[in-house]
Design an enzyme around this catalytic site. Structure first.
Site, short mmCIF file in Angstrom:
data_model
loop_
_atom_site.label_atom_id
_atom_site.label_comp_id
_atom_site.label_asym_id
_atom_site.label_seq_id
_atom_site.Cartn_x
_atom_site.Cartn_y
_atom_site.Cartn_z
N SER A 38 0.84 -1.18 0.00
CA SER A 38 0.00 0.00 0.00
C SER A 38 0.89 1.24 0.00
CB SER A 38 -0.90 -0.02 1.26
OG SER A 38 -1.73 1.12 1.30
N CYS A 39 0.29 2.38 -0.37
CA CYS A 39 1.05 3.65 -0.34
C CYS A 39 0.02 4.77 -0.31
CB CYS A 39 2.00 3.76 -1.53
SG CYS A 39 1.19 3.69 -3.15
N GLY A 40 0.28 5.86 -1.01
CA GLY A 40 -0.69 6.94 -1.08
C GLY A 40 -1.79 6.67 -2.09
#
Length: 282
Positions: A240-242
């Site tokens: 996951s990230c932004g």
């Protein structure tokens, strides 16, 4: 001319320069603006000779979604690849103007849709320019001969928020968050002002910058050492990230280090951080 064989998931600028004129080679510029930076690349008007623009923001994301950069349907992906003149036998090299930033996202899309003859240019355009290799002015609105690219694998490669809720407490699953430690801990603001701070419960932080050095991917042995620091053997790994871009950097690093069973939470924090009925940790 001999059949072109890609040396791995990453290629050097020297390798690409040597094979620049091979008829099976397709070079894709998958650059996007870095959401956490106000600076534009100094090389934004230049490209590697013959490069074609792989438009992540428009052609290769789901335009019907309210979330940015969501994976398009297989049909849309296939059609837009054909319009770029990509064929079933094309050997694809992907780069971006930052170094390694958005290019792994494009690589991930191709590889997860069954096209394995695809690699990321290690260091991207900055490394190409550093070695004083030839460039040309970017061109727009190019029309290519229609390619015969086809999707070979339509299996699922992403998870959604509902699946994150059901799997985040599963000891056989680990979520790795590629954002900075400040954003992960909720002590620095999100670039999107409508998002809350913090992280998904039980997720661990691996900032994407930790797998890079001078905009290039770390050597495989160093990547293995990084991932050995997590208890991830035989686990399902969700990245996951932004907004699904830098998650693909650490997914690529994990694949280089020999891990499999790799998934992307496509909505990432842009989705989770605006939901009202999900737990958040700091």
């Amino acid at each position: 001319m001999e059949t072109l064989q890609l040396p791995g998931l990453l290629v050097s600028v020297e390798w690409l320069h040597k094979h620049l004129d091979h008829p099976d080679l397709i070079i894709l510029d998958a650059s996007i603006k870095k959401v956490t930076s106000s600076k534009e690349s100094l090389a934004q008007d230049l490209q590697i000779p013959g490069a074609r623009f792989f438009d992540i923001k428009k052609s290769f994301s789901d335009q019907a979604s309210h979330l940015p950069n969501m994976l398009p349907s297989a049909e849309v992906f296939e059609k837009n690849c054909q319009e770029l003149g990509i064929n079933a036998n094309s050997k694809i090299i992907i780069y971006d103007t930052i170094g390694i930033y958005s290019s792994p996202r494009a690589w991930w899309m191709f590889s997860r849709m069954g096209h394995t003859n695809v690699a990321v240019l290690n260091g991207g355009l900055p490394e190409w320019n550093k070695k004083q290799l030839p460039t040309e002015n970017k061109t727009t609105n190019n029309v290519f001969n229609l390619g015969n690219f086809e999707i070979n694998d339509r299996s699922k490669c992403t998870v959604n928020a509902k699946e994150i809720l059901s799997e985040m407490n599963d000891p056989k699953t680990l979520i790795l968050d590629a954002r900075s430690s400040g954003r992960y801990l909720g002590i620095e603001p999100e670039p999107r002002s409508d998002l809350k701070g913090g992280h998904i419960p039980n997720s661990l932080n691996l900032p994407y910058t930790k797998v890079l050095e001078q905009d290039k991917m770390l050597p495989v042995e160093q990547l293995k050492n990084i991932f050995d620091g997590f208890d991830i053997a035989n686990k399902k790994l969700i990245f996951s990230c932004g907004s699904g871009i830098t998650a693909c950097i650490i997914l690529l690093a994990a694949q280089l280090a020999g891990y499999t069973n790799l998934w992307i939470y496509d909505g990432s924090w842009t989705e989770w951080g605006q939901l009202t009925d999900v737990p958040i940790e700091f």
